[in-house]
Design a protein around this motif. Structure first.
Motif, mmCIF file in Angstrom:
data_model
loop_
_atom_site.group_PDB
_atom_site.id
_atom_site.type_symbol
_atom_site.label_atom_id
_atom_site.label_comp_id
_atom_site.label_asym_id
_atom_site.label_seq_id
_atom_site.Cartn_x
_atom_site.Cartn_y
_atom_site.Cartn_z
ATOM 1 N N ASN A 269 0.840 -1.190 0.000
ATOM 2 C CA ASN A 269 0.000 0.000 0.000
ATOM 3 C C ASN A 269 0.882 1.251 0.000
ATOM 4 O O ASN A 269 1.699 1.447 0.894
ATOM 5 N N LEU B 135 -9.988 2.532 10.260
ATOM 6 C CA LEU B 135 -10.438 1.844 9.059
ATOM 7 C C LEU B 135 -11.508 0.791 9.327
ATOM 8 O O LEU B 135 -12.377 0.547 8.475
ATOM 9 N N LYS C 221 0.259 4.458 0.584
ATOM 10 C CA LYS C 221 0.106 5.380 1.708
ATOM 11 C C LYS C 221 0.847 4.864 2.940
ATOM 12 O O LYS C 221 1.496 5.645 3.654
ATOM 13 N N GLU D 21 -3.270 3.103 11.766
ATOM 14 C CA GLU D 21 -4.623 3.677 11.783
ATOM 15 C C GLU D 21 -5.745 2.686 11.474
ATOM 16 O O GLU D 21 -6.813 3.078 10.997
ATOM 17 N N PRO E 11 -10.572 5.370 -2.560
ATOM 18 C CA PRO E 11 -9.699 6.447 -3.038
ATOM 19 C C PRO E 11 -8.218 6.096 -2.918
ATOM 20 O O PRO E 11 -7.808 5.349 -2.037
ATOM 21 N N HIS E 12 -7.428 6.683 -3.829
ATOM 22 C CA HIS E 12 -5.980 6.465 -3.860
ATOM 23 C C HIS E 12 -5.265 7.810 -3.745
ATOM 24 O O HIS E 12 -5.695 8.777 -4.352
ATOM 25 N N PRO E 13 -4.183 7.933 -3.008
ATOM 26 C CA PRO E 13 -3.574 6.895 -2.169
ATOM 27 C C PRO E 13 -4.089 6.979 -0.736
ATOM 28 O O PRO E 13 -3.949 7.996 -0.081
ATOM 29 N N THR E 14 -4.680 5.894 -0.247
ATOM 30 C CA THR E 14 -5.155 5.836 1.132
ATOM 31 C C THR E 14 -4.888 4.458 1.720
ATOM 32 O O THR E 14 -4.739 3.475 0.993
ATOM 33 N N LEU E 15 -4.873 4.414 3.044
ATOM 34 C CA LEU E 15 -4.766 3.130 3.738
ATOM 35 C C LEU E 15 -6.011 2.278 3.492
ATOM 36 O O LEU E 15 -5.948 1.048 3.555
ATOM 37 N N SER E 16 -7.136 2.929 3.190
ATOM 38 C CA SER E 16 -8.381 2.184 2.994
ATOM 39 C C SER E 16 -8.301 1.238 1.807
ATOM 40 O O SER E 16 -9.078 0.281 1.719
ATOM 41 N N GLU E 17 -7.368 1.462 0.906
ATOM 42 C CA GLU E 17 -7.199 0.549 -0.223
ATOM 43 C C GLU E 17 -6.834 -0.858 0.238
ATOM 44 O O GLU E 17 -7.124 -1.834 -0.454
#
Length: 356
Positions: free
Chosen positions: A274, A311, A276, A307, A334-340
């Motif tokens: 990832n 999430l 982020k 985080e 969304p990119h770049p995010t940890l949610s990916e």
């Protein structure tokens, strides 16, 4: 607000002994929210000086130099991590065979590796057989999984072996309110077996979490008001542990899902994949998802890393809304995010990860 000690004397009646003497309060409905307290070691009760509970650890009289943490649940691991980051030399002793035993086994293994890397000493399958406060510190005897007993000296010890519900001397027995191991039994609307008596929070069944208690307060009051709130489902309550790295989870572990007879699809995506997480300098961790192979239902999600306590709510919403794998896979992250990592964790369960 009536300050004093309260005791249920009959359905709808509460006796309060306080500064104004004895008062009798009446109400059609009474909610018991007396909480819980830290459980002491029977042979070494906390003194607040050398042997601490979590309350003492929150307002310490001094910074521990060499700290023993007994118990590796959320509270024990949070304080172990915090004080280690503050410079203390930390040892953790866990009776069961792995750290944070309520979490998925993969999370436990990863956490232990990370904490050892940070310099902690970890004992699992071990127990503290003796703990004595001295003028200058704490002496302990630790029995390891091999049966050998080691003696060790520490400056302080934190006892984090669970909680005791505050149900003594509040009139539950006389009213016939049912309890299990001291905790009040309730239904999904927070009713006890006695009409008009409700209970919420740590005085009831696990999980013992602040956000669960707050949600129960809303459910119980809405039900009393004659509305129709959604029932509490423990499988949809997220758990968060604020150590480093953070841990967050919701639903079943992989082992529990299999034990319950589910045919599972499980997938893991590492944070190193990832962007982020790499940019944050926190590329250690992973997201793991568990699905019912037959229906696509999300059974559980388990995360460790940067985080993840923020999430996990995405998976919690998904479980509450009863989403299936296609809903997660078809969602744009969304990119770049940890949610990916959440998207990739779902894709991995179905053999379709994109960035590894």
């Amino acid at each position: 607000v009536h300050m004093g000690e309260g005791k249920l004397t009959a359905p709808g009646k509460l006796e309060v002994k306080g500064e104004k003497g004895t008062e009798t309060l009446t109400a059609k409905n009474i909610i018991v929210a007396t909480g819980a307290r830290a459980r002491d070691l029977p042979f070494a009760p906390a003194d607040g000086k050398r042997i601490w509970t979590y309350r003492h650890a929150l307002v310490p009289p001094e910074m521990p130099k060499k700290l023993l943490v007994i118990g590796s649940g959320a509270i024990g691991i949070e304080f172990a991590s915090f004080y280690s980051d503050m410079g203390a030399e930390v040892t953790v002793v866990e009776m069961l065979d792995r750290l944070v035993p309520v979490e998925d086994a993969d999370v436990s293994a990863f956490l232990e590796k990370q904490l050892k890397k940070q310099g902690m000493t970890i004992y699992t399958g071990a127990g503290v057989e003796e703990l004595k406060a001295t003028a200058t510190g704490v002496s302990a005897k630790i029995k390891g999984k091999d049966g050998k007993v080691e003696s060790a000296e520490f400056s302080h010890a934190i006892v984090a072996i669970g909680i005791v519900p505050n149900t003594e001397n509040i009139g539950l027995e006389a009213l016939g309110v049912k309890t299990t191991k001291g905790h009040i039994d309730t239904d999904a609307m927070c009713r006890t077996n006695v009409p008009g008596i409700w209970a919420i929070g740590d005085v009831t069944a696990p999980p013992w979490l602040a956000h669960k208690a707050m949600h129960e307060s809303v459910i119980s009051v809405e039900a009393i008001a004659g509305n129709h709130p959604h029932a509490m489902d423990p499988r949809n309550i997220p758990g968060c542990t604020y150590c480093r790295p953070q841990i967050a989870s919701v639903g079943l572990t992989e082992a529990k899902a299999k034990e319950l007879g589910y045919e599972v699809k499980a997938g893991t995506f590492p944070f190193i994949g990832n962007g982020k997480a790499i940019a944050l300098g926190e590329a250690e961790g992973f997201t793991k998802t568990i699905f019912d192979a037959k229906t696509g239902e999300l059974l559980g999600a388990h995360m460790i890393g940067a985080e993840v306590t923020e999430l996990i709510q995405g998976y919690t919403i998904g479980k509450t809304a009863e989403l299936v794998e296609d809903d997660f896979i078809g969602t744009v992250f969304p990119h770049p995010t940890l949610s990916e990592t959440m998207h990739e964790g779902v894709l991995a369960a179905f053999g379709r990860p994109l960035h590894i």
